[in-house]
Design an enzyme around this catalytic site. Structure first.
Site, mmCIF file in Angstrom:
data_model
loop_
_atom_site.group_PDB
_atom_site.id
_atom_site.type_symbol
_atom_site.label_atom_id
_atom_site.label_comp_id
_atom_site.label_asym_id
_atom_site.label_seq_id
_atom_site.Cartn_x
_atom_site.Cartn_y
_atom_site.Cartn_z
ATOM 1 C CB SER A 1 -4.105 16.036 -14.725
ATOM 2 O OG SER A 1 -3.707 14.943 -15.519
ATOM 3 C CB CYS B 1 0.488 11.986 -12.862
ATOM 4 S SG CYS B 1 -0.217 13.152 -14.069
ATOM 5 C CG ASP C 1 -3.779 11.402 -15.537
ATOM 6 O OD1 ASP C 1 -3.796 11.307 -16.776
ATOM 7 O OD2 ASP C 1 -4.288 12.364 -14.927
ATOM 8 C CD1 TRP D 1 2.537 13.773 -21.527
ATOM 9 C CD2 TRP D 1 1.192 13.730 -19.729
ATOM 10 N NE1 TRP D 1 3.104 14.570 -20.553
ATOM 11 C CE2 TRP D 1 2.304 14.565 -19.446
ATOM 12 C CE3 TRP D 1 0.216 13.556 -18.755
ATOM 13 C CZ2 TRP D 1 2.467 15.217 -18.224
ATOM 14 C CZ3 TRP D 1 0.384 14.206 -17.543
ATOM 15 C CH2 TRP D 1 1.486 15.023 -17.285
#
Length: 695
Positions: A453, A647, A692, A694
């Site tokens: 990011s 995020c 966002d 992971w």
């Protein structure tokens, strides 16, 4: 005048011949075209001169089965290659692998009944297609699908198409495996017939490989029954030929020593820069932002001025990594390649559709160092495929057992995070010289760019991209094995070299910092930009709530940087709330001084709410702070229609935040918990809630 006319004709003839030679790239003269010469232009389709008609391609190469893949990190491409090879070797299918972006799909309605299509489709982000599958996905799921024969969707234009499907997903995301599910539904709606169950692999549960193996055996059984296939004993048949060149030295101009394409080889940088063609960007600043010795977090500034690369706040930057020298040496030594590591080789596909994953001629060292994911996770199937080439009967038996016994493999390999060279060392430390290099190219992923990011605002620094990255390191309990993240440790090495650190890494990791032929000298790194849907509201007066613990704060640094600049320019900026968490305020509190600076600019419009998990008697996390501020959060979302952003880690933090928000909405709006969850889902669908994350 007659002589002048003749001369004119000769000149015109020469010009014509030159023009033909240029546009055919030498094909009329028997000169093979370098497949990597224009790799940057293949971002939006097949390379120039190649057909985009898949049926034409199959007929040309006499294939009856095509395995399409939609892949972001290389795993789906690897599974597609494995299915193609297995179909050929075990069942006699004439298979080919196809990148979805290389073909058009209007003629799928003419797909013959005696041919088969297999789709291996990864889901990216929040239910989105991978970059190379966007056009295909939009075509087959579109409202008004138009095929070559003009048939409407309700006329079942794909009634002759037989297909198999496997999806790669992550259960920590809301739209788990949505790509394969939606494509399956679309194809069936258009009349296609699926053979076998549509498989689904789950990366979130860590079972992707086992899910794939468990799915494919019953799939092959049903496929064999439906198509009348007979299984035979699988014997290794190479996909690539490896020719060692005695006529070329490694320093010859035409030998690729890690360059990604012809332009890089020739020392020129030509755009557009993208996932096929990185920009070698200068690192203009690098610094450590943790205040603790045993962990690292890097802040880097990447200069993109003059590249025509652009980004908008919230986008991602892709970094193209290089394998660590220690792991390159380990791999080369166990395979007995040390004496010829710099030997020039040509790699060529033995079958026309076979795609060589890197440019050649190259060297063993360059292919391993720059192009092969030698530090990646190892599959049971790959270990099993190497058993016939073991140096002894004992090692062959051990490799076979590892390949066949799921629990044994998990105990000896997966739980230890071993790479393939480490597996070979532990099975038999003598050299494995019988393994063909072709099977290694086929079985090891092509090394993929890693995405981060962007932690800066494009409004504030148009030509510089900020990266915030925690350097990854996993210490295996009860083992001396330490797993180092490939890309973050490469970036750490660049930072340490830039600052003149003498011997920075205690584990002996070294990198080719200056790149092939010293083309990265002066501290450069190959990058490209990937655009994201993770965006600030177009109206800056709208409130935003951001949840970003650890390095998950990266895009929010860019968001707040942008809002501060807008405020200074006289814009009306809405409430800007950041929930930030880390271990200890004294160790890993990222950008602490910057938040104070932004507070001075934004005043009451900016609030930073922190959670330090190891500073107090009890662990405190961002989701708890969110609950503590429930009334304020609900007001900003319900009354002021603010945007909510998350995020960071998908499996734990993001899921917990999602659950807490559902409870907050339920409690403060007087609705049931189920209704609270529905409202959160609706927020996601309308982009009021963005992630966002992971795994």
């Amino acid at each position: 005048m007659a002589q002048l006319d003749t001369l004119d004709l000769i000149v015109l003839a020469i010009l014509l011949a030159g023009t033909v030679a240029y546009f055919t790239k030498g094909t009329y003269w028997g000169i093979p075209k370098d497949p990597y010469a224009d790799s940057y232009s293949s971002a939006n389709g097949a390379k120039a001169g190649k057909t985009r008609n898949i049926l034409e391609k199959m007929d040309e190469s006499e294939k009856n089965c095509v395995v399409f893949y939609g892949s972001q990190t290389g795993t789906a491409e690897d599974y597609a290659s494995r299915l193609s090879k297995e179909g050929s070797q075990r069942f006699g299918l004439k298979t080919m692998v196809a990148d979805l972006e290389d073909y058009d799909y209007e003629n799928l309605d003419t797909f013959p009944e005696d041919k088969l299509a297999i789709f291996v489709l990864a889901t990216y982000g929040e239910g989105e297609p991978t970059d190379n599958a966007v056009d295909f996905y939009e075509f087959v799921t579109g409202q008004d699908v138009s095929f070559s024969k003009g048939g409407a969707a309700d006329e079942k234009p794909l009634e002759k198409l037989k297909f198999v499907a496997f999806g790669l997903g992550n259960n920590t995301y809301e739209h788990y495996n949505s790509m394969v599910r939606r494509v399956n539904d679309a194809l069936v709606k258009l009349g296609a017939s699926r053979i076998g169950k549509a498989g689904e692999g789950d990366d979130g549960a860590g079972t992707m490989e086992e899910d794939f193996l468990a799915w494919k055996e019953p799939m092959w059984a049903e496929l064999s029954e439906k198509l009348g296939l007979e299984e035979r004993e699988a014997v290794y048949e190479p996909v690539f030929s490896i020719i060692e060149r005695e006529d070329l030295d490694a320093d010859a101009d035409e030998v690729y020593l890690g360059e990604q394409n012809k332009h890089h080889l020739e020392g020129a940088q030509s755009g557009p820069f993208n996932s096929h063609n990185p920009y070698i960007a200068p690192i203009v600043e690098s610094r450590e932002i943790f205040a603790v010795k045993d962990r690292n977090c890097l802040h880097m500034e990447i200069d993109i001025k003059g590249s025509n690369l652009t980004y908008t706040t919230g986008d991602h930057i892709a970094v193209w990594p290089t394998n660590a020298g220690k792991e390159v040496d380990r791999f080369i030594n166990i395979l007995g390649l040390a004496e010829k590591r710099h030997k020039v080789i040509n790699v060529k596909g033995l079958d026309p559709p076979a795609k060589v994953p890197f440019p050649t001629p190259t060297t063993y060292d360059a292919a391993i160092r720059y192009h092969m994911e030698i530090c990646g996770a190892v599959s049971r199937q790959f270990v099993s495929s190497l058993a016939p080439f073991a140096p002894s009967e004992n090692s062959k038996a051990e490799m076979t057992k590892l390949g066949n016994d799921k629990d044994y493999f998990s105990d000896k390999v997966s739980s230890q995070y071993l790479n393939i060279a480490q597996v070979l060392e532990r099975v038999d430390y003598s050299q494995w010289t019988n393994i063909p290099f072709s099977i290694l190219i086929e079985g090891i992923h092509k090394i993929q760019p890693r995405y981060y990011s962007i932690s800066s605002s494009s409004l504030v620094q148009k030509h510089k991209i900020s990266i915030t990255a925690v350097v990854e390191e996993i210490r295996i309990p009860g083992s001396d094995n330490i797993v180092k993240g490939v890309t973050t440790n490469y970036l750490l090495a660049l930072k340490q070299k830039q600052h003149g650190d003498p011997d920075p890494d205690p584990h002996g990791l070294t990198y080719s910092i200056t790149g092939p032929r010293n083309k990265y000298d002066g501290f450069h790194v190959p990058v490209h930009v990937r655009h994201s849907n993770f965006k600030l509201p177009s109206d800056p007066s709208k409130p935003i709530i951001m949840v970003g613990p650890g390095s998950g704060v990266a895009p929010f640094r860019g968001f707040i940087q942008e809002r501060a600049a807008l405020a200074q320019a006289g814009e009306n900026v809405g409430q800007t709330i950041l929930f930030y968490g880390c271990r200890r305020a004294s160790e890993d509190y990222l950008y602490r001084e910057e938040w104070e600076h932004y507070k001075q600019i934004l005043g009451d419009k900016f609030a930073l709410i922190t959670a330090f998990s190891r500073d107090g008697p009890k662990k405190v996390y961002v989701q708890q702070r969110l609950q503590e501020n429930a009334a304020f959060v609900n007001q900003l979302l319900e009354k002021e229609k603010g945007n909510f952003y998350v995020c960071g880690d998908a499996a734990n933090m993001a899921r917990a935040v999602n659950d807490v928000l559902g409870k907050i909405i339920s409690e403060h709006r007087g609705v049931s918990p189920e209704k609270g969850e529905e409202i959160v889902k609706a927020m996601r669908s309308s982009n009021q809630y963005q992630e966002d994350v992971w795994s």
